[in-house]
Design an enzyme around this catalytic site. Structure first.
Site, PDB file in Angstrom:
ATOM      1  N   HIS A 126      -3.303  -8.369   4.664  1.00 25.04           N
ATOM      2  CA  HIS A 126      -4.585  -8.720   5.281  1.00 25.04           C
ATOM      3  C   HIS A 126      -4.817 -10.196   5.024  1.00 25.04           C
ATOM      4  CE1 HIS A 126      -8.701  -8.736   6.577  1.00 25.04           C
ATOM      5  NE2 HIS A 126      -8.558  -7.497   7.007  1.00 25.04           N
TER       6      HIS A 126
ATOM      7  N   HIS B 236      -1.981  -4.954   2.173  1.00 23.09           N
ATOM      8  CA  HIS B 236      -3.094  -4.135   2.655  1.00 23.09           C
ATOM      9  C   HIS B 236      -2.682  -2.751   3.158  1.00 23.09           C
ATOM     10  CE1 HIS B 236      -7.061  -3.480   4.250  1.00 23.09           C
ATOM     11  NE2 HIS B 236      -6.636  -3.404   5.485  1.00 23.09           N
TER      12      HIS B 236
ATOM     13  N   GLN C  49     -13.752  -0.778   5.450  1.00 26.59           N
ATOM     14  CA  GLN C  49     -15.027  -1.408   5.805  1.00 26.59           C
ATOM     15  C   GLN C  49     -15.255  -1.396   7.303  1.00 26.59           C
ATOM     16  OE1 GLN C  49     -14.612  -5.379   4.301  1.00 26.59           O
ATOM     17  NE2 GLN C  49     -14.871  -4.776   2.167  1.00 26.59           N
TER      18      GLN C  49
ATOM     19  N   ARG D 210       0.045  -3.092  12.553  1.00 18.94           N
ATOM     20  CA  ARG D 210      -1.067  -2.203  12.930  1.00 18.94           C
ATOM     21  C   ARG D 210      -2.216  -2.984  13.544  1.00 18.94           C
ATOM     22  NH1 ARG D 210      -5.908  -0.200  10.036  1.00 18.94           N
ATOM     23  NH2 ARG D 210      -5.370  -1.590   8.330  1.00 18.94           N
TER      24      ARG D 210
ATOM     25  N   ARG E  38      -3.205  -9.962  12.689  1.00 18.75           N
ATOM     26  CA  ARG E  38      -3.254 -10.190  11.241  1.00 18.75           C
ATOM     27  C   ARG E  38      -2.060 -10.962  10.695  1.00 18.75           C
ATOM     28  NH1 ARG E  38      -5.710  -4.446   9.025  1.00 18.75           N
ATOM     29  NH2 ARG E  38      -7.784  -4.950   9.796  1.00 18.75           N
TER      30      ARG E  38
ATOM     31  N   GLU F 180     -12.921  -6.482  16.916  1.00 17.50           N
ATOM     32  CA  GLU F 180     -12.060  -6.890  15.799  1.00 17.50           C
ATOM     33  C   GLU F 180     -10.835  -7.595  16.354  1.00 17.50           C
ATOM     34  OE1 GLU F 180     -11.095  -3.798  13.019  1.00 17.50           O
ATOM     35  OE2 GLU F 180     -12.979  -4.042  11.950  1.00 17.50           O
TER      36      GLU F 180
HETATM   37  C1  LIG Z   1      -9.954  -2.281   1.609  1.00 13.10           C
HETATM   38  C2  LIG Z   1      -9.444  -1.489   2.779  1.00 13.10           C
HETATM   39  C3  LIG Z   1     -10.094  -1.556   3.999  1.00 13.10           C
HETATM   40  C4  LIG Z   1      -9.639  -0.822   5.091  1.00 13.10           C
HETATM   41  N1  LIG Z   1     -10.339  -0.860   6.265  1.00 13.10           N
HETATM   42  C5  LIG Z   1      -9.957  -0.055   7.283  1.00 13.10           C
HETATM   43  C6  LIG Z   1     -10.733   0.042   8.459  1.00 13.10           C
HETATM   44  O1  LIG Z   1     -11.764  -0.594   8.595  1.00 13.10           O
HETATM   45  N2  LIG Z   1     -10.299   0.872   9.444  1.00 13.10           N
HETATM   46  C7  LIG Z   1      -9.160   1.613   9.337  1.00 13.10           C
HETATM   47  O2  LIG Z   1      -8.810   2.342  10.267  1.00 13.10           O
HETATM   48  N3  LIG Z   1      -8.419   1.538   8.215  1.00 13.10           N
HETATM   49  C8  LIG Z   1      -8.795   0.739   7.196  1.00 13.10           C
HETATM   50  N4  LIG Z   1      -8.033   0.686   6.068  1.00 13.10           N
HETATM   51  C9  LIG Z   1      -6.866   1.559   5.959  1.00 13.10           C
HETATM   52  C10 LIG Z   1      -7.343   2.996   5.772  1.00 13.10           C
HETATM   53  O3  LIG Z   1      -8.527   2.998   5.012  1.00 13.10           O
HETATM   54  C11 LIG Z   1      -6.313   3.837   5.070  1.00 13.10           C
HETATM   55  O4  LIG Z   1      -5.072   3.701   5.701  1.00 13.10           O
HETATM   56  C12 LIG Z   1      -6.722   5.301   5.101  1.00 13.10           C
HETATM   57  O5  LIG Z   1      -8.020   5.464   4.605  1.00 13.10           O
HETATM   58  C13 LIG Z   1      -5.730   6.088   4.290  1.00 13.10           C
HETATM   59  O6  LIG Z   1      -6.177   7.396   4.188  1.00 13.10           O
HETATM   60  P1  LIG Z   1      -5.251   8.455   3.471  1.00 13.10           P
HETATM   61  O7  LIG Z   1      -6.044   9.712   3.382  1.00 13.10           O
HETATM   62  O8  LIG Z   1      -3.930   8.487   4.115  1.00 13.10           O
HETATM   63  O9  LIG Z   1      -5.019   7.836   2.007  1.00 13.10           O
HETATM   64  P2  LIG Z   1      -6.051   7.560   0.828  1.00 13.10           P
HETATM   65  O10 LIG Z   1      -7.437   7.465   1.327  1.00 13.10           O
HETATM   66  O11 LIG Z   1      -5.535   6.425   0.055  1.00 13.10           O
HETATM   67  O12 LIG Z   1      -5.933   8.886  -0.054  1.00 13.10           O
HETATM   68  C14 LIG Z   1      -4.738   9.208  -0.730  1.00 13.10           C
HETATM   69  C15 LIG Z   1      -5.029  10.366  -1.667  1.00 13.10           C
HETATM   70  O13 LIG Z   1      -3.827  10.886  -2.203  1.00 13.10           O
HETATM   71  C16 LIG Z   1      -3.968  11.079  -3.623  1.00 13.10           C
HETATM   72  N5  LIG Z   1      -2.625  11.033  -4.212  1.00 13.10           N
HETATM   73  C17 LIG Z   1      -1.697  10.046  -4.109  1.00 13.10           C
HETATM   74  N6  LIG Z   1      -0.576  10.409  -4.777  1.00 13.10           N
HETATM   75  C18 LIG Z   1      -0.791  11.642  -5.296  1.00 13.10           C
HETATM   76  C19 LIG Z   1      -0.021  12.540  -6.080  1.00 13.10           C
HETATM   77  N7  LIG Z   1       1.229  12.251  -6.502  1.00 13.10           N
HETATM   78  N8  LIG Z   1      -0.573  13.730  -6.445  1.00 13.10           N
HETATM   79  C20 LIG Z   1      -1.837  14.052  -6.077  1.00 13.10           C
HETATM   80  N9  LIG Z   1      -2.618  13.231  -5.336  1.00 13.10           N
HETATM   81  C21 LIG Z   1      -2.101  12.040  -4.948  1.00 13.10           C
HETATM   82  C22 LIG Z   1      -4.887   9.943  -4.021  1.00 13.10           C
HETATM   83  O14 LIG Z   1      -5.458  10.159  -5.278  1.00 13.10           O
HETATM   84  C23 LIG Z   1      -5.889   9.986  -2.861  1.00 13.10           C
HETATM   85  O15 LIG Z   1      -6.837  11.003  -3.065  1.00 13.10           O
HETATM   86  C24 LIG Z   1      -8.476  -0.036   4.966  1.00 13.10           C
HETATM   87  C25 LIG Z   1      -7.810   0.033   3.740  1.00 13.10           C
HETATM   88  C26 LIG Z   1      -8.280  -0.683   2.655  1.00 13.10           C
HETATM   89  C27 LIG Z   1      -7.557  -0.602   1.357  1.00 13.10           C
END
Ligand SMILES: Cc1cc2nc3c(=O)[nH]c(=O)nc-3n(C[C@H](O)[C@H](O)[C@H](O)COP(=O)(O)OP(=O)(O)OC[C@H]3O[C@@H](n4cnc5c(N)ncnc54)[C@H](O)[C@@H]3O)c2cc1C
Length: 514
Positions: free
Chosen positions: A227, A334, A45, A369, A273, A111
């Site tokens: 969080h 979180h 968000q 973080r 946090r 923030e």
């Molecule tokens: C509610 C919420 C609010 C947040 N707000 C913020 C914010 O404001 N600012 C900020 O910087 N961060 C924020 N964060 C943290 C941040 O969003 C995440 O750390 C970041 O988006 C993670 O990105 P990612 O691509 O590493 O993982 P994800 O976006 O979780 O993607 C992981 C991907 O891997 C796939 N996957 C997992 N395991 C496998 C497998 N075995 N085989 C195939 N595919 C797999 C999943 O299906 C998914 O597509 C927030 C997190 C949450 C939950």
């Protein structure tokens, strides 16, 4: 032909952004276990931090990040993060992400624990959704091959080099092998370890388990961020009430209406946090309640509805008008600070294996973080993976070691005589009760023994839920054993039996398979 230059596992911001850069350098396959937009990213968000404001600077951003990290940040990585941030933001704008603007300039908000307004956002409080949709549209209209409902189950390693991946087609149940020169894990976090969490269902620690079994080093797993403010309504899955709500003037009150944060920290409602989360736990205990409240009723209603349209709408749909009433909240798991250990080029200690995003640990977050640094880390270090891999003719094992590390492996445990049967809900309850915001030796030992017993008793996985449960048990063991070893409190890791931090523990815990 199942041979690619790059295979990327995951389709959140890390997977998609990396894929879009990788397509300029070779043949790319993205595999993802659900549909392309199933991820944590789309739930983000608040926004992305970058020192682009007139009175801001990378030095100030560096200082805030280091302070939040509580003595365990990798300073070299933080320098890279804050200095490369402005260029990566430009890159994201070029991909089409519509950041909010004021008078033609990107709008910046405040923030917790940032000394400057430096958070870029999109759609008010729907930053992650805008990023995910923009990137997935770009990927769909490119030549990048994407396999949905495809779950990575094993990293193929030949002569010490990662050479591809085994994956389960979740629709047919068949297993297929895909080969590549560079394998990039972008599988996200592990919030599903805990009963109360803000994460999507996909966050089951798969990347950690896959990498660990392939010989990669796993670091800092005891640092799991809770969080402080997830919506707490009966029967509603915890939904994040962004820190930006307090950044815009929201105040925490206990059930008696008392504003308690100034008693706990000089920064009050905008303290880091971990401090806010623990303070809420203490207040809940003190007042015998399972919640506290955020009060934004003093803000003009148009500020609330335009700045937080997503939160406003979600609460309204659940019978709560936050322009008039208090928002009930409680802490929830979180973000995973630890992960697959990578160097500043995203390389692991296994040749050919890279990691990006929440599953990776570059060291920028240390023990805690700083808000909105997660998606920034993804952009900065994914770009560096591409720069590095472009120059590599034949993958080699990278040096990832830092000073100040202690190395461990998962040892045998005294198996308890009676334990509950392993299940997702039993695992989540165990972590919430015994490995949660406040831990101690007795609770962690009980959890560690139970998890070890579960690991022995689990049947071989055959489908997505059983693979995920296996991965969660292994990831949970790494979190719990690391938390047991760290006999101090630091950042997000709080031990009631060792409530102070200790200079002896200004080092990292690294696990390897042997
Ligand atoms: C509610 C919420 C609010 C947040 N707000 C913020 C914010 O404001 N600012 C900020 O910087 N961060 C924020 N964060 C943290 C941040 O969003 C995440 O750390 C970041 O988006 C993670 O990105 P990612 O691509 O590493 O993982 P994800 O976006 O979780 O993607 C992981 C991907 O891997 C796939 N996957 C997992 N395991 C496998 C497998 N075995 N085989 C195939 N595919 C797999 C999943 O299906 C998914 O597509 C927030 C997190 C949450 C939950």
């Amino acid at each position: 032909m199942n041979q690619y230059d790059y295979i990327i596992v995951g389709s959140g911001i890390a997977g998609l952004y990396t894929a879009l850069l990788a397509k300029e350098q070779g043949r790319v396959l993205v595999i993802t276990k659900g549909s392309i937009d199933d991820c944590n990213t789309k739930h983000a968000q608040g926004g992305i931090a970058a020192a682009i404001g007139k009175s801001d600077s990378p030095e100030l951003h560096f200082q805030d990040t280091i302070t939040a990290g509580d003595g365990l940040c990798n300073e070299e990585a933080v320098h890279i993060l804050v200095n490369e941030a402005p260029d990566r933001i430009t890159g994201l704008v070029n991909f089409g992400v519509p950041f909010d603007t004021v008078n033609g300039e990107i709008a910046l908000t405040m923030e917790a624990a940032h000394s400057m307004p430096r958070i870029l956002h999109a759609g008010g409080d729907a930053t992650g959704e805008h990023i995910e949709v923009t990137l997935s549209n770009q990927v769909r209209s490119s030549k990048i091959q994407v396999l949905e409902d495809c779950l990575a189950t094993e990293i193929l390693v030949e002569k010490g080099t990662a050479s591809g991946i085994k994956a389960l087609d979740c629709r047919t149940g068949s297993i297929e092998e895909f080969r590549c020169r560079f394998l990039i894990l972008a599988t996200g976090g592990a919030g599903q370890l805990f009963k109360f969490n803000t994460n999507s269902d996909i966050a089951t620690g798969d990347g950690i388990a896959l990498a660990f079994k392939a010989g990669a080093e796993i670091i800092d797993m005891e640092f799991f961020q809770f969080h402080p403010t997830a919506l707490h309504l009966p029967g509603v899955t915890p939904f994040l009430i962004s820190e930006a709500v307090r950044g815009e003037g929201g105040m925490l009150r206990n059930v008696e209406g008392y504003r308690f944060m100034p008693n706990y920290a000089p920064q009050g409602d905008l303290a880091p946090r971990d401090i806010v989360a623990r303070s809420i736990v203490y207040e809940m205990k003190k007042t015998g309640s399972d919640r506290v409240f955020i009060d934004i009723t003093h803000l003009p209603p148009y500020v609330t509805t335009t700045r937080f349209p997503h939160i406003y709408r979600f609460c309204l749909d659940h019978g709560l008008d936050i322009t008039k009433g208090l928002i009930p909240v409680a802490p929830a798991a979180h973000y995973m600070m630890g992960g697959i250990k990578v160097n500043s080029w995203g390389e692991t200690n296994v040749a050919g294996l890279f990691a990006a995003g929440e599953t990776a640990c570059t060291g920028v977050h240390g023990a805690n973080r700083l808000a909105s640094n997660a998606m920034l880390e993804v952009l900065v270090f994914s770009k560096r993976i591409m720069e590095k891999s472009r120059k590599i003719a034949k993958p080699k094992a990278a040096t990832t070691s830092q000073s100040l590390e202690v190395r461990h492996w998962l040892s045998q445990r005294q198996l308890p005589k009676t334990i509950p049967a392993p299940s997702l809900s039993a695992l989540q309850q165990l972590h919430w009760d015994k490995v949660g915001i406040i831990r101690n030796k007795a609770s962690l030992t009980e959890a560690a023994d139970t998890l070890a017993a579960w690991q022995q008793s689990l049947a071989l996985p055959t489908d997505r839920p059983s693979y995920e449960l296996n991965n969660l048990v292994l990831t949970g063991r790494l979190v719990t054993e690391a938390a047991l070893l760290r006999e101090e409190s630091r950042g997000a890791h709080f031990r009631s039996d060792f409530p102070q931090s200790s200079p002896e523990w200004q080092r990292h815990i690294v696990f390897t398979a042997k």
